[in-house]
Design a protein around this motif. Sequence first.
Motif, mmCIF file in Angstrom:
data_model
loop_
_atom_site.group_PDB
_atom_site.id
_atom_site.type_symbol
_atom_site.label_atom_id
_atom_site.label_comp_id
_atom_site.label_asym_id
_atom_site.label_seq_id
_atom_site.Cartn_x
_atom_site.Cartn_y
_atom_site.Cartn_z
ATOM 1 N N ALA A 72 0.816 -1.215 0.000
ATOM 2 C CA ALA A 72 0.000 0.000 0.000
ATOM 3 C C ALA A 72 0.849 1.265 0.000
ATOM 4 C CB ALA A 72 -0.948 0.002 1.196
ATOM 5 N N LEU A 128 0.657 -2.203 -9.984
ATOM 6 C CA LEU A 128 -0.539 -1.949 -9.174
ATOM 7 C C LEU A 128 -0.686 -0.506 -8.708
ATOM 8 C CD1 LEU A 128 -0.893 -5.152 -6.965
ATOM 9 C CD2 LEU A 128 -2.157 -4.520 -9.025
ATOM 10 N N ARG A 129 0.333 0.036 -8.053
ATOM 11 C CA ARG A 129 0.172 1.392 -7.507
ATOM 12 C C ARG A 129 -0.084 2.436 -8.594
ATOM 13 N NH1 ARG A 129 3.631 -0.365 -3.786
ATOM 14 N NH2 ARG A 129 5.414 0.591 -4.798
ATOM 15 N N LEU A 131 -3.851 1.900 -9.699
ATOM 16 C CA LEU A 131 -4.921 1.982 -8.705
ATOM 17 C C LEU A 131 -4.683 3.149 -7.753
ATOM 18 C CD1 LEU A 131 -5.293 -1.818 -7.887
ATOM 19 C CD2 LEU A 131 -6.594 -0.458 -9.539
ATOM 20 N N LEU A 142 -4.543 3.167 -3.498
ATOM 21 C CA LEU A 142 -4.434 1.728 -3.219
ATOM 22 C C LEU A 142 -4.385 1.458 -1.716
ATOM 23 C CD1 LEU A 142 -2.362 -0.878 -5.070
ATOM 24 C CD2 LEU A 142 -2.237 -0.788 -2.594
ATOM 25 N N THR A 143 -5.232 0.545 -1.283
ATOM 26 C CA THR A 143 -5.238 0.104 0.108
ATOM 27 C C THR A 143 -5.207 -1.420 0.142
ATOM 28 O OG1 THR A 143 -7.650 0.041 0.237
ATOM 29 C CG2 THR A 143 -6.584 2.094 0.921
ATOM 30 N N ILE A 199 -6.975 -6.034 -2.082
ATOM 31 C CA ILE A 199 -6.209 -4.890 -2.569
ATOM 32 C C ILE A 199 -7.178 -4.072 -3.406
ATOM 33 C CG2 ILE A 199 -4.279 -4.129 -4.002
ATOM 34 C CD1 ILE A 199 -2.912 -6.818 -3.334
ATOM 35 N N SER A 200 -7.368 -2.813 -3.051
ATOM 36 C CA SER A 200 -8.367 -2.026 -3.760
ATOM 37 C C SER A 200 -7.874 -0.624 -4.056
ATOM 38 C CB SER A 200 -9.673 -1.984 -2.963
ATOM 39 O OG SER A 200 -9.450 -1.514 -1.664
ATOM 40 N N GLY A 201 -8.542 -0.005 -5.008
ATOM 41 C CA GLY A 201 -8.240 1.360 -5.403
ATOM 42 C C GLY A 201 -9.073 1.725 -6.616
ATOM 43 N N HIS A 205 -9.375 2.660 -10.490
ATOM 44 C CA HIS A 205 -8.643 2.322 -11.719
ATOM 45 C C HIS A 205 -8.407 3.588 -12.551
ATOM 46 C CE1 HIS A 205 -8.685 0.079 -15.816
ATOM 47 N NE2 HIS A 205 -7.451 0.132 -15.335
#
Length: 135
Positions: free
Chosen positions: A17, A56-57, A60, A63-64, A83-85, A87
């Motif tokens: 994250a 990813l970062r 997203l 990102l958390t 893992i969410s965020g 797009h």
Amino acid sequence: MHDAKWVVRRFNEEVIAGGDRASFEALMAPDFINRSAPPGAPNDGESMWNTFDTVLRPALEGLTVSIHDQIAEGDKVTTRKTISGRHTGALFGVEPTGKLVAIEVIDIVRVRDGRYVEHWGINNLSSVLAQLRQG
């Protein structure tokens, strides 16, 4: 010495994250092997860093990592997490959609001397990408 669950939690919060390279260096053993890397792909710690830092970062925003469960036995920790965020950048060839993305992950990490030594994992990234492609 901190317990293995703490090491995994710290890795998820600070490295995945947070993008903290110093924490990555502190928590990744030099002989780390990612057992879930595709055949023929790099399976070392640096390839793991690149997945978070260059894939990813950037894709997203915000990102958390939410850890739902952790189970430790011996030198292994199993973690169920999301893992969410949002797009907002290209993600494996899928142009930004602005949608909220949630990647469900279950992984197992072997910890030795407070550092990641091995990783196995499964996730639903292919399903997430398919949904993003549908619009």
